[in-house]
Design a protein around this motif. Sequence first.
Motif, PDB file in Angstrom:
ATOM      1  N   GLN A  91       0.642  63.410 -58.660  1.00 46.73           N
ATOM      2  CA  GLN A  91      -0.065  63.685 -57.419  1.00 46.73           C
ATOM      3  C   GLN A  91      -1.268  64.604 -57.625  1.00 46.73           C
ATOM      4  O   GLN A  91      -2.211  64.588 -56.826  1.00 46.73           O
ATOM      5  CB  GLN A  91       0.895  64.309 -56.400  1.00 46.73           C
ATOM      6  N   ASP A  92      -1.256  65.382 -58.678  1.00 47.53           N
ATOM      7  CA  ASP A  92      -2.344  66.329 -58.939  1.00 47.53           C
ATOM      8  C   ASP A  92      -3.276  65.866 -60.057  1.00 47.53           C
ATOM      9  O   ASP A  92      -4.097  66.648 -60.528  1.00 47.53           O
ATOM     10  CB  ASP A  92      -1.764  67.701 -59.318  1.00 47.53           C
ATOM     11  N   SER A  93      -3.132  64.608 -60.455  1.00 54.78           N
ATOM     12  CA  SER A  93      -3.876  64.127 -61.623  1.00 54.78           C
ATOM     13  C   SER A  93      -4.824  62.992 -61.266  1.00 54.78           C
ATOM     14  O   SER A  93      -4.566  62.206 -60.343  1.00 54.78           O
ATOM     15  CB  SER A  93      -2.901  63.630 -62.704  1.00 54.78           C
ATOM     16  N   ILE A  94      -5.912  62.918 -62.017  1.00 57.71           N
ATOM     17  CA  ILE A  94      -6.757  61.729 -62.024  1.00 57.71           C
ATOM     18  C   ILE A  94      -6.166  60.790 -63.065  1.00 57.71           C
ATOM     19  O   ILE A  94      -6.022  61.153 -64.229  1.00 57.71           O
ATOM     20  CB  ILE A  94      -8.203  62.077 -62.399  1.00 57.71           C
ATOM     21  N   VAL A  95      -5.786  59.592 -62.648  1.00 60.63           N
ATOM     22  CA  VAL A  95      -5.181  58.620 -63.556  1.00 60.63           C
ATOM     23  C   VAL A  95      -6.076  57.386 -63.612  1.00 60.63           C
ATOM     24  O   VAL A  95      -6.379  56.780 -62.569  1.00 60.63           O
ATOM     25  CB  VAL A  95      -3.761  58.225 -63.100  1.00 60.63           C
ATOM     26  N   ILE A  96      -6.504  57.027 -64.802  1.00 57.60           N
ATOM     27  CA  ILE A  96      -7.374  55.865 -64.997  1.00 57.60           C
ATOM     28  C   ILE A  96      -6.697  54.897 -65.962  1.00 57.60           C
ATOM     29  O   ILE A  96      -6.264  55.285 -67.050  1.00 57.60           O
ATOM     30  CB  ILE A  96      -8.749  56.285 -65.541  1.00 57.60           C
ATOM     31  N   ILE A  97      -6.610  53.641 -65.554  1.00 57.65           N
ATOM     32  CA  ILE A  97      -5.980  52.595 -66.360  1.00 57.65           C
ATOM     33  C   ILE A  97      -7.025  51.512 -66.613  1.00 57.65           C
ATOM     34  O   ILE A  97      -7.626  50.987 -65.668  1.00 57.65           O
ATOM     35  CB  ILE A  97      -4.762  51.990 -65.641  1.00 57.65           C
ATOM     36  N   THR A  98      -7.232  51.167 -67.872  1.00 59.30           N
ATOM     37  CA  THR A  98      -8.214  50.130 -68.195  1.00 59.30           C
ATOM     38  C   THR A  98      -7.835  49.449 -69.506  1.00 59.30           C
ATOM     39  O   THR A  98      -6.880  49.836 -70.172  1.00 59.30           O
ATOM     40  CB  THR A  98      -9.632  50.727 -68.279  1.00 59.30           C
ATOM     41  N   GLY A  99      -8.580  48.418 -69.846  1.00 58.38           N
ATOM     42  CA  GLY A  99      -8.409  47.724 -71.119  1.00 58.38           C
ATOM     43  C   GLY A  99      -9.722  47.704 -71.864  1.00 58.38           C
ATOM     44  O   GLY A  99     -10.796  47.842 -71.257  1.00 58.38           O
ATOM     45  N   ASP A 100      -9.663  47.521 -73.170  1.00 54.77           N
ATOM     46  CA  ASP A 100     -10.904  47.536 -73.949  1.00 54.77           C
ATOM     47  C   ASP A 100     -11.509  46.154 -74.121  1.00 54.77           C
ATOM     48  O   ASP A 100     -12.693  46.031 -74.444  1.00 54.77           O
ATOM     49  CB  ASP A 100     -10.697  48.204 -75.316  1.00 54.77           C
ATOM     50  N   HIS A 101     -10.751  45.102 -73.890  1.00 51.51           N
ATOM     51  CA  HIS A 101     -11.295  43.744 -73.964  1.00 51.51           C
ATOM     52  C   HIS A 101     -10.272  42.759 -73.428  1.00 51.51           C
ATOM     53  O   HIS A 101      -9.090  43.079 -73.276  1.00 51.51           O
ATOM     54  CB  HIS A 101     -11.665  43.364 -75.412  1.00 51.51           C
ATOM     55  N   GLY A 102     -10.746  41.558 -73.133  1.00 52.88           N
ATOM     56  CA  GLY A 102      -9.861  40.470 -72.768  1.00 52.88           C
ATOM     57  C   GLY A 102      -9.448  39.682 -73.997  1.00 52.88           C
ATOM     58  O   GLY A 102      -9.449  40.213 -75.118  1.00 52.88           O
ATOM     59  N   GLU A 103      -9.141  38.408 -73.800  1.00 51.80           N
ATOM     60  CA  GLU A 103      -8.665  37.572 -74.911  1.00 51.80           C
ATOM     61  C   GLU A 103      -9.148  36.142 -74.710  1.00 51.80           C
ATOM     62  O   GLU A 103      -9.295  35.664 -73.587  1.00 51.80           O
ATOM     63  CB  GLU A 103      -7.138  37.617 -74.972  1.00 51.80           C
ATOM     64  N   ARG A 119     -14.325  40.947 -68.854  1.00 52.43           N
ATOM     65  CA  ARG A 119     -13.745  41.305 -67.553  1.00 52.43           C
ATOM     66  C   ARG A 119     -12.356  41.910 -67.798  1.00 52.43           C
ATOM     67  O   ARG A 119     -11.425  41.197 -68.183  1.00 52.43           O
ATOM     68  CB  ARG A 119     -13.655  40.085 -66.641  1.00 52.43           C
ATOM     69  N   VAL A 120     -12.233  43.199 -67.576  1.00 56.14           N
ATOM     70  CA  VAL A 120     -10.984  43.907 -67.885  1.00 56.14           C
ATOM     71  C   VAL A 120     -10.520  44.700 -66.666  1.00 56.14           C
ATOM     72  O   VAL A 120     -11.303  44.997 -65.761  1.00 56.14           O
ATOM     73  CB  VAL A 120     -11.164  44.860 -69.089  1.00 56.14           C
ATOM     74  N   PRO A 121      -9.239  45.058 -66.634  1.00 52.18           N
ATOM     75  CA  PRO A 121      -8.744  45.853 -65.497  1.00 52.18           C
ATOM     76  C   PRO A 121      -9.359  47.250 -65.489  1.00 52.18           C
ATOM     77  O   PRO A 121      -9.642  47.831 -66.522  1.00 52.18           O
ATOM     78  CB  PRO A 121      -7.225  45.939 -65.759  1.00 52.18           C
ATOM     79  N   LEU A 122      -9.543  47.770 -64.298  1.00 55.75           N
ATOM     80  CA  LEU A 122      -9.935  49.169 -64.121  1.00 55.75           C
ATOM     81  C   LEU A 122      -9.319  49.646 -62.813  1.00 55.75           C
ATOM     82  O   LEU A 122      -9.709  49.202 -61.727  1.00 55.75           O
ATOM     83  CB  LEU A 122     -11.452  49.337 -64.083  1.00 55.75           C
ATOM     84  N   ALA A 123      -8.336  50.518 -62.919  1.00 55.94           N
ATOM     85  CA  ALA A 123      -7.658  51.080 -61.747  1.00 55.94           C
ATOM     86  C   ALA A 123      -7.736  52.599 -61.834  1.00 55.94           C
ATOM     87  O   ALA A 123      -7.485  53.176 -62.897  1.00 55.94           O
ATOM     88  CB  ALA A 123      -6.202  50.620 -61.693  1.00 55.94           C
ATOM     89  N   ILE A 124      -8.094  53.243 -60.728  1.00 61.13           N
ATOM     90  CA  ILE A 124      -8.278  54.687 -60.717  1.00 61.13           C
ATOM     91  C   ILE A 124      -7.495  55.283 -59.547  1.00 61.13           C
ATOM     92  O   ILE A 124      -7.607  54.815 -58.410  1.00 61.13           O
ATOM     93  CB  ILE A 124      -9.767  55.065 -60.590  1.00 61.13           C
ATOM     94  N   SER A 125      -6.706  56.294 -59.852  1.00 59.64           N
ATOM     95  CA  SER A 125      -5.971  57.031 -58.821  1.00 59.64           C
ATOM     96  C   SER A 125      -6.498  58.463 -58.782  1.00 59.64           C
ATOM     97  O   SER A 125      -6.581  59.134 -59.812  1.00 59.64           O
ATOM     98  CB  SER A 125      -4.469  57.033 -59.131  1.00 59.64           C
ATOM     99  N   ILE A 126      -6.877  58.893 -57.585  1.00 59.91           N
ATOM    100  CA  ILE A 126      -7.455  60.220 -57.391  1.00 59.91           C
ATOM    101  C   ILE A 126      -6.600  60.987 -56.380  1.00 59.91           C
ATOM    102  O   ILE A 126      -6.183  60.417 -55.367  1.00 59.91           O
ATOM    103  CB  ILE A 126      -8.902  60.113 -56.857  1.00 59.91           C
ATOM    104  N   PRO A 127      -6.314  62.250 -56.615  1.00 59.68           N
ATOM    105  CA  PRO A 127      -5.584  63.032 -55.613  1.00 59.68           C
ATOM    106  C   PRO A 127      -6.286  62.972 -54.249  1.00 59.68           C
ATOM    107  O   PRO A 127      -7.510  62.978 -54.157  1.00 59.68           O
ATOM    108  CB  PRO A 127      -5.616  64.455 -56.189  1.00 59.68           C
ATOM    109  N   ASP A 128      -5.472  62.883 -53.201  1.00 60.97           N
ATOM    110  CA  ASP A 128      -5.941  62.879 -51.809  1.00 60.97           C
ATOM    111  C   ASP A 128      -6.546  61.552 -51.370  1.00 60.97           C
ATOM    112  O   ASP A 128      -6.992  61.421 -50.226  1.00 60.97           O
ATOM    113  CB  ASP A 128      -6.966  64.007 -51.548  1.00 60.97           C
ATOM    114  N   ILE A 129      -6.594  60.565 -52.268  1.00 58.49           N
ATOM    115  CA  ILE A 129      -6.987  59.213 -51.852  1.00 58.49           C
ATOM    116  C   ILE A 129      -5.732  58.354 -51.938  1.00 58.49           C
ATOM    117  O   ILE A 129      -5.320  57.939 -53.018  1.00 58.49           O
ATOM    118  CB  ILE A 129      -8.113  58.638 -52.737  1.00 58.49           C
ATOM    119  N   ASN A 130      -5.129  58.073 -50.794  1.00 59.73           N
ATOM    120  CA  ASN A 130      -3.821  57.428 -50.777  1.00 59.73           C
ATOM    121  C   ASN A 130      -3.862  55.950 -50.422  1.00 59.73           C
ATOM    122  O   ASN A 130      -2.917  55.215 -50.706  1.00 59.73           O
ATOM    123  CB  ASN A 130      -2.903  58.162 -49.783  1.00 59.73           C
ATOM    124  N   GLU A 131      -4.941  55.508 -49.769  1.00 61.82           N
ATOM    125  CA  GLU A 131      -5.024  54.118 -49.338  1.00 61.82           C
ATOM    126  C   GLU A 131      -5.590  53.240 -50.457  1.00 61.82           C
ATOM    127  O   GLU A 131      -6.688  53.499 -50.946  1.00 61.82           O
ATOM    128  CB  GLU A 131      -5.895  53.996 -48.094  1.00 61.82           C
TER     129      GLU A 131
END
Length: 333
Positions: free
Chosen positions: A175-187, A206-218
């Motif tokens: 809840q207090d962290s910036i979490v970033i999930i991504t990939g370096d390449h496709g296949e 075209r790779v995934p990029l998901a970012i979670s920021i505290p206080d942004i819940n939607e």
Amino acid sequence: INNKLSQNVQTLAGILKENGYYTAGFGCNPRLTGDYGFDRGFDFYDDYSVSMILSSMSFGQESTFDINKKRTNDLVNDAVTRWLTNNTHKPFFLSVHYYDNHWDYLPPPPYDTLFNPDYTGDIDGTEIAREPLYSNRPSDEDVRHIIALYDGQVKQTDHDLGELLDFLKNQGRFQDSIVIITGDHGEQFYEHGHTSHHGIFEELIRVPLAISIPDINEPNVISSFASGVDIMPTILDYTGIAVPNRCKGQSLKPLMENQPAGKRDFVFVEYTGGAVPDCFAVRFERYKFICQEGSIFAYDLKSDPGEQKKIYYADFTDDMNQLFEKIRVLITK
């Protein structure tokens, strides 16, 4: 691909360390070790424990040890969660790299049959990126199975990542962290003549990029160009640290806060891995302009999303020439 990280490169870990963050990294990709300079800026960089554990299980058979044929995500998670359990450093930066969805495609049960349970052929997921399979397309049935095995590894990695995120939540850290999930390449799966991940076709960039920021819940899906080089300025922007002038990316914070100023018209792409000729591209919404082996050409991704028909410079339409001139002026500056 065998080059060491240049001494002139300023890493995200190094910048965060200079600004009071404890920096730790975990992974087992043989191309991302300290020998190649990827430990720069880290207070602690574990690029060895997974390989040590797996190689010790192959005692006396070291000559046949191949990490591409081993499951590693669970061991990475073990190392990371042990570190998190004992870590007392605040604030900290944690980098975790999973390797299991790299070839060879050997997902464990139940993921090995999850997407193609009725396959009866001979493809077992090994040697997919080596000849003869690398550039000799097998039957449609075999290709579907190769893709199913890859999808199984992606699904397995998604599960492993979920376990790590659950651990962070249970510790009260998520809840207090910036979490970033991504990939370096496709296949690639023979869309352009071979497997693996060499080049700049859409299936690779075209790779995934998901970012979670505290206080942004939607949850929100943002339809805009983004690049891997945007991750550093985004993190620095959210942590209040100045972005180095040499940084080529831009912060995604404005986009995430619904500010139109953050949108861009194009992104740069390049490949210099050596398996195919070096190439440089600029990707617009409709067109992708490419320079390779002294030749300039483009793909119209609206009429040719599979990138099968090259449009050479002499055949550019007026709107293509306008976009290309925009690139030329920018690069010249």
